[in-house]
Design an enzyme around this catalytic site. Sequence first.
Site, PDB file in Angstrom:
ATOM      1  N   PRO A 126      28.253 -36.383 -45.617  1.00  0.00           N
ATOM      2  CA  PRO A 126      27.740 -36.734 -44.295  1.00  0.00           C
ATOM      3  C   PRO A 126      28.331 -35.976 -43.110  1.00  0.00           C
ATOM      4  CG  PRO A 126      29.292 -38.392 -45.025  1.00  0.00           C
ATOM      5  CD  PRO A 126      29.136 -37.421 -46.168  1.00  0.00           C
ATOM      6  N   CYS A 127      28.031 -34.702 -43.029  1.00  0.00           N
ATOM      7  CA  CYS A 127      28.520 -33.897 -41.917  1.00  0.00           C
ATOM      8  C   CYS A 127      27.905 -34.332 -40.589  1.00  0.00           C
ATOM      9  CB  CYS A 127      28.286 -32.414 -42.178  1.00  0.00           C
ATOM     10  SG  CYS A 127      26.601 -31.980 -42.649  1.00  0.00           S
ATOM     11  N   HIS A 128      26.800 -35.070 -40.635  1.00  0.00           N
ATOM     12  CA  HIS A 128      26.181 -35.562 -39.397  1.00  0.00           C
ATOM     13  C   HIS A 128      27.052 -36.598 -38.702  1.00  0.00           C
ATOM     14  CE1 HIS A 128      24.844 -38.326 -42.583  1.00  0.00           C
ATOM     15  NE2 HIS A 128      24.832 -39.261 -41.641  1.00  0.00           N
TER      16      HIS A 128
END
Length: 160
Positions: A126-128
């Site tokens: 989950p780089c967001h």
Amino acid sequence: MNETTDRYAYLDSPIGGLRVHSDGVGVTEIDFDAHRDGGETRDVVLDAAVSQLREYFAGERTTFDVPLGPQKGSAFQRSVWKALCDIPYGQTATYGELAAELELGPFGARAVGSANASNPIPIIVPCHRVIGANGTLTGYAGGLERKQTLLDLEQGPALF
């Protein structure tokens, strides 16, 4: 990527078409802006990943447990990607917080940002969930609109 071992499945999602890649052992990549091309080749990893992504977008899943197998990335990048997986659903962390967690020193936030931008398996890794120090959205390989949509999805519906 080795074309003979690359398998992929297409998924329509609220953030556009996604192409999920597998080597038969783990998810290797997720591409944005994908189009269905009829060349899908399924396997058990892809079936699980597509199912879990559908559940995620439906608000029914907060964690992923499909095996991951990125085909690229340095040891440092992989350590950042692992740290991304520790950011809980519905929460965010700053680049600086991740840098401090990884004991990278005063310029570590830039290194974290660079590794974050190279994440080949967005959404599942989950780089967001990584934001700027002042709480603003900053860079996302899929575009800031997608990043905002993913964060909004994880915040759930507004009460009022």
